[in-house]
Design a protein around this motif. Structure first.
Motif, PDB file in Angstrom:
ATOM      1  N   TYR A  44       0.886  -1.271   0.019  1.00  0.00           N
ATOM      2  CA  TYR A  44       0.040  -0.146  -0.178  1.00  0.00           C
ATOM      3  C   TYR A  44       0.987   1.188   0.004  1.00  0.00           C
ATOM      4  O   TYR A  44       2.034   1.241   0.633  1.00  0.00           O
ATOM      5  N   LEU A  45       0.328   2.252  -0.782  1.00  0.00           N
ATOM      6  CA  LEU A  45       1.079   3.432  -0.645  1.00  0.00           C
ATOM      7  C   LEU A  45       0.309   4.566  -0.146  1.00  0.00           C
ATOM      8  O   LEU A  45      -1.073   4.724  -0.283  1.00  0.00           O
ATOM      9  N   ALA A  46       0.976   5.554   0.475  1.00  0.00           N
ATOM     10  CA  ALA A  46       0.350   6.694   1.024  1.00  0.00           C
ATOM     11  C   ALA A  46       1.072   8.057   0.989  1.00  0.00           C
ATOM     12  O   ALA A  46       2.224   7.956   0.774  1.00  0.00           O
ATOM     13  N   TRP A  47       0.416   9.213   0.690  1.00  0.00           N
ATOM     14  CA  TRP A  47       0.934  10.559   0.812  1.00  0.00           C
ATOM     15  C   TRP A  47       0.465  11.455   1.949  1.00  0.00           C
ATOM     16  O   TRP A  47      -0.697  11.302   2.309  1.00  0.00           O
ATOM     17  N   ASP A  80      -4.162  15.806  -5.779  1.00  0.00           N
ATOM     18  CA  ASP A  80      -5.077  15.247  -4.770  1.00  0.00           C
ATOM     19  C   ASP A  80      -6.322  15.143  -5.328  1.00  0.00           C
ATOM     20  O   ASP A  80      -7.154  14.163  -5.016  1.00  0.00           O
ATOM     21  N   LEU A  81      -6.799  16.154  -6.049  1.00  0.00           N
ATOM     22  CA  LEU A  81      -7.969  15.951  -6.875  1.00  0.00           C
ATOM     23  C   LEU A  81      -8.001  14.783  -8.000  1.00  0.00           C
ATOM     24  O   LEU A  81      -8.807  13.924  -7.950  1.00  0.00           O
ATOM     25  N   TYR A  82      -6.991  14.781  -8.512  1.00  0.00           N
ATOM     26  CA  TYR A  82      -6.758  13.769  -9.694  1.00  0.00           C
ATOM     27  C   TYR A  82      -7.003  12.405  -9.476  1.00  0.00           C
ATOM     28  O   TYR A  82      -7.481  11.650 -10.002  1.00  0.00           O
ATOM     29  N   ILE A  83      -6.045  12.143  -7.818  1.00  0.00           N
ATOM     30  CA  ILE A  83      -6.000  10.564  -7.958  1.00  0.00           C
ATOM     31  C   ILE A  83      -7.700  10.266  -7.284  1.00  0.00           C
ATOM     32  O   ILE A  83      -8.002   9.038  -7.556  1.00  0.00           O
ATOM     33  N   GLN A 130      -5.325  15.368   4.011  1.00  0.00           N
ATOM     34  CA  GLN A 130      -4.417  14.369   3.891  1.00  0.00           C
ATOM     35  C   GLN A 130      -4.906  13.436   4.992  1.00  0.00           C
ATOM     36  O   GLN A 130      -5.687  13.756   5.905  1.00  0.00           O
ATOM     37  N   PRO A 131      -4.337  11.913   4.802  1.00  0.00           N
ATOM     38  CA  PRO A 131      -3.551  11.467   3.687  1.00  0.00           C
ATOM     39  C   PRO A 131      -4.293  10.999   2.831  1.00  0.00           C
ATOM     40  O   PRO A 131      -5.460  10.740   2.795  1.00  0.00           O
ATOM     41  N   LYS A 132      -3.562  10.235   1.492  1.00  0.00           N
ATOM     42  CA  LYS A 132      -4.401   9.410   0.808  1.00  0.00           C
ATOM     43  C   LYS A 132      -3.466   8.147   0.942  1.00  0.00           C
ATOM     44  O   LYS A 132      -2.485   7.899   0.936  1.00  0.00           O
ATOM     45  N   VAL A 133      -4.310   7.247   0.944  1.00  0.00           N
ATOM     46  CA  VAL A 133      -3.693   5.880   1.299  1.00  0.00           C
ATOM     47  C   VAL A 133      -4.574   4.659   0.226  1.00  0.00           C
ATOM     48  O   VAL A 133      -5.767   4.658   0.187  1.00  0.00           O
ATOM     49  N   PHE A 134      -3.712   4.108  -0.645  1.00  0.00           N
ATOM     50  CA  PHE A 134      -4.343   3.033  -1.697  1.00  0.00           C
ATOM     51  C   PHE A 134      -3.420   1.968  -1.873  1.00  0.00           C
ATOM     52  O   PHE A 134      -2.234   2.126  -1.265  1.00  0.00           O
ATOM     53  N   HIS A 135      -3.797   0.935  -2.815  1.00  0.00           N
ATOM     54  CA  HIS A 135      -3.022  -0.272  -3.036  1.00  0.00           C
ATOM     55  C   HIS A 135      -2.111   0.290  -4.212  1.00  0.00           C
ATOM     56  O   HIS A 135      -2.782   1.218  -4.924  1.00  0.00           O
ATOM     57  N   HIS A 136      -0.958  -0.372  -4.214  1.00  0.00           N
ATOM     58  CA  HIS A 136       0.146   0.204  -5.290  1.00  0.00           C
ATOM     59  C   HIS A 136      -0.367   0.108  -6.628  1.00  0.00           C
ATOM     60  O   HIS A 136      -0.005   0.743  -7.363  1.00  0.00           O
ATOM     61  N   SER A 137      -1.321  -1.181  -6.876  1.00  0.00           N
ATOM     62  CA  SER A 137      -1.796  -1.200  -8.350  1.00  0.00           C
ATOM     63  C   SER A 137      -2.277   0.192  -8.801  1.00  0.00           C
ATOM     64  O   SER A 137      -2.386   0.368 -10.084  1.00  0.00           O
ATOM     65  N   LEU A 138      -2.867   0.983  -8.096  1.00  0.00           N
ATOM     66  CA  LEU A 138      -3.399   2.300  -8.547  1.00  0.00           C
ATOM     67  C   LEU A 138      -2.648   2.951  -9.335  1.00  0.00           C
ATOM     68  O   LEU A 138      -2.780   4.073 -10.225  1.00  0.00           O
ATOM     69  N   MET A 139      -1.148   2.768  -9.307  1.00  0.00           N
ATOM     70  CA  MET A 139       0.026   3.658  -9.599  1.00  0.00           C
ATOM     71  C   MET A 139      -0.119   3.538 -11.343  1.00  0.00           C
ATOM     72  O   MET A 139       0.419   4.165 -12.053  1.00  0.00           O
ATOM     73  N   GLN A 140      -0.577   2.082 -11.757  1.00  0.00           N
ATOM     74  CA  GLN A 140      -0.869   1.966 -13.100  1.00  0.00           C
ATOM     75  C   GLN A 140      -1.463   2.937 -13.909  1.00  0.00           C
ATOM     76  O   GLN A 140      -1.589   3.171 -15.277  1.00  0.00           O
ATOM     77  N   HIS A 141      -2.690   3.524 -13.169  1.00  0.00           N
ATOM     78  CA  HIS A 141      -3.461   4.673 -13.707  1.00  0.00           C
ATOM     79  C   HIS A 141      -3.067   5.923 -13.588  1.00  0.00           C
ATOM     80  O   HIS A 141      -4.152   7.092 -13.918  1.00  0.00           O
ATOM     81  N   MET A 142      -1.892   6.072 -13.083  1.00  0.00           N
ATOM     82  CA  MET A 142      -1.441   7.588 -12.839  1.00  0.00           C
ATOM     83  C   MET A 142      -0.571   8.289 -13.731  1.00  0.00           C
ATOM     84  O   MET A 142       0.216   9.243 -13.427  1.00  0.00           O
ATOM     85  N   MET A 149     -11.429  -2.978   4.790  1.00  0.00           N
ATOM     86  CA  MET A 149     -12.464  -2.588   3.827  1.00  0.00           C
ATOM     87  C   MET A 149     -12.590  -3.911   3.078  1.00  0.00           C
ATOM     88  O   MET A 149     -11.628  -4.905   3.164  1.00  0.00           O
ATOM     89  N   PRO A 150     -13.714  -4.332   2.632  1.00  0.00           N
ATOM     90  CA  PRO A 150     -14.208  -5.445   1.762  1.00  0.00           C
ATOM     91  C   PRO A 150     -13.006  -5.792   0.843  1.00  0.00           C
ATOM     92  O   PRO A 150     -12.698  -6.876   0.684  1.00  0.00           O
ATOM     93  N   ASP A 151     -12.564  -4.760  -0.132  1.00  0.00           N
ATOM     94  CA  ASP A 151     -11.740  -5.322  -1.106  1.00  0.00           C
ATOM     95  C   ASP A 151     -10.526  -4.285  -1.030  1.00  0.00           C
ATOM     96  O   ASP A 151     -10.491  -3.009  -1.875  1.00  0.00           O
ATOM     97  N   PRO A 152      -9.804  -4.253  -0.178  1.00  0.00           N
ATOM     98  CA  PRO A 152      -8.818  -3.152   0.030  1.00  0.00           C
ATOM     99  C   PRO A 152      -7.978  -2.683  -1.318  1.00  0.00           C
ATOM    100  O   PRO A 152      -7.332  -1.786  -1.225  1.00  0.00           O
ATOM    101  N   SER A 153      -7.625  -3.898  -2.009  1.00  0.00           N
ATOM    102  CA  SER A 153      -6.751  -3.492  -3.198  1.00  0.00           C
ATOM    103  C   SER A 153      -7.874  -2.669  -4.108  1.00  0.00           C
ATOM    104  O   SER A 153      -7.058  -2.300  -5.200  1.00  0.00           O
ATOM    105  N   ASN A 154      -8.807  -2.500  -4.175  1.00  0.00           N
ATOM    106  CA  ASN A 154      -9.751  -1.703  -4.930  1.00  0.00           C
ATOM    107  C   ASN A 154     -10.332  -0.612  -4.036  1.00  0.00           C
ATOM    108  O   ASN A 154     -11.583  -0.400  -4.581  1.00  0.00           O
ATOM    109  N   SER A 155      -9.886  -0.145  -3.232  1.00  0.00           N
ATOM    110  CA  SER A 155     -10.445   1.017  -2.089  1.00  0.00           C
ATOM    111  C   SER A 155      -9.118   2.080  -2.185  1.00  0.00           C
ATOM    112  O   SER A 155      -7.914   1.729  -2.425  1.00  0.00           O
ATOM    113  N   LEU A 156      -9.722   3.308  -1.488  1.00  0.00           N
ATOM    114  CA  LEU A 156      -8.806   4.504  -1.326  1.00  0.00           C
ATOM    115  C   LEU A 156      -9.289   5.014   0.043  1.00  0.00           C
ATOM    116  O   LEU A 156     -10.564   5.018   0.070  1.00  0.00           O
ATOM    117  N   VAL A 157      -8.530   5.317   0.714  1.00  0.00           N
ATOM    118  CA  VAL A 157      -9.181   5.897   1.915  1.00  0.00           C
ATOM    119  C   VAL A 157      -8.315   7.509   2.191  1.00  0.00           C
ATOM    120  O   VAL A 157      -6.909   7.588   1.635  1.00  0.00           O
TER     121      VAL A 157
END
Ligand SMILES: Nc1nc2c(ncn2[C@@H]2O[C@H](COP(=O)(O)OP(=O)(O)O)[C@@H](O)[C@H]2O)c(=O)[nH]1
Ligand SMILES: [Mg+2]
Length: 264
Positions: free
Chosen positions: A92-95, A183-186, A161-173, A117-125
């Motif tokens: 997971y990654l955060a900033w 911050d808006l973009y993600i 802040q913060p934004k926390v999410f699964h690393h796979s989201l980086m494929q879409h960045m 959360m039910p599916d953490p790799s498909n979620s963002l906090v």
């Protein structure tokens, strides 16, 4: 530190030498004995003595949970964060920010929330700031209404802040912006991907050291507003474009069986 950290927390630092000592100590307390969380400090092309102070702090044996990466020439807040994220290996990654306005323990709370959360790799906090001055709250709400109406979704307090999410989201960045609108973009990307987005209430303290360079001043708010509206406009155009492509595809898909039938 374990081989693959559970969480890499990226903290962009631009001329933050006065905050670094307290920042690293506060993260040390928040992380406690966990060996699976790393702190990635980004010296984002600072012009003060951030590099020296960071270097000294990181040689201390108590601070092995932290490391640094360096952007030689500043190219913006978003660039620094993306640079740090791409050099992070956490599942997971955060900033979050370096000025301690959002307490480090709230980043760990956000991670705990994400993995429950039910599916953490498909979620963002993401954070939801509490206890801010009335004027700041009003400004943020007004921006939130505009962004939500323009993009269709819930875009309130996007700069919290913060934004926390699964690393796979980086494929879409790949097309992520290099400025404060990251911050808006993600949140936009996560929402387009139909990810679950959860808010955690976070404290928001006053900056005690160093200078505010974002939306913490009137001039900063004006600049942030301008950039955010520019970004909303761009995202809205790409949204309309993808809706057009989707409806063209749907029309073609509906026509195809008819053609097949008439040919038979
Ligand atoms: N303005 C600015 N801030 C940056 C940059 N790179 C990293 N930051 C960090 O972004 C965070 C937020 O900035 P801050 O000035 O506190 O924004 P504000 O709280 O919205 O006024 C801080 O940790 C800064 O050190 C950059 O290139 N420009
Ligand atoms: Mg700040």
């Amino acid at each position: 530190m374990t081989l693959t950290p559970t969480l890499s927390i990226v903290v962009p630092c631009y001329n933050e030498s006065k905050n670094l000592d307290r920042l690293v100590s506060a993260f040390r307390c928040a992380i406690g004995s966990r060996q699976d969380i790393e702190l990635v400090l980004v010296d984002n092309g600072s012009k003060d003595d951030t590099a020296d102070v960071m270097g000294k702090l990181l040689t201390h044996p108590e601070n092995t949970f932290a490391r640094s990466v360096t952007v030689d020439v500043n190219q913006g807040y978003g660039y620094g964060i993306l640079f740090g994220l791409r050099k992070s290996h956490g599942e997971y990654l955060a900033w979050t920010h370096a000025d301690l306005q959002t307490p480090p323990e709230d980043v760990i709370r956000a991670l705990n929330c994400l993995i429950q959360m039910p599916d953490p790799s498909n979620s963002l906090v993401r954070g939801n700031r509490k206890g801010r001055p009335i004027f700041d709250q009003f400004f943020t709400s007004a921006m939130g209404w505009v962004a939500s109406a323009a993009l269709g979704g819930s875009y309130f307090d996007v700069n919290a802040q913060p934004k926390v999410f699964h690393h796979s989201l980086m494929q879409h960045m790949d097309e992520a912006p290099y400025d404060f609108t990251l911050d808006l973009y993600i949140l936009y990307v996560a929402s387009e991907l139909k990810m679950d987005i959860e808010l955690v209430d976070v404290r928001f303290d006053l900056r005690t050291e160093g200078e505010s360079k974002g939306g913490g001043t009137l001039l900063g708010k004006y600049r942030l507003c301008k950039r955010t509206f520019g970004q909303i406009w761009k995202l809205r155009k790409s949204l309309q474009q993808s809706q057009r492509v989707a409806s063209t595809k749907a029309v073609k898909a509906n026509e195809a069986p008819a053609k097949t039938r008439s040919a038979a």
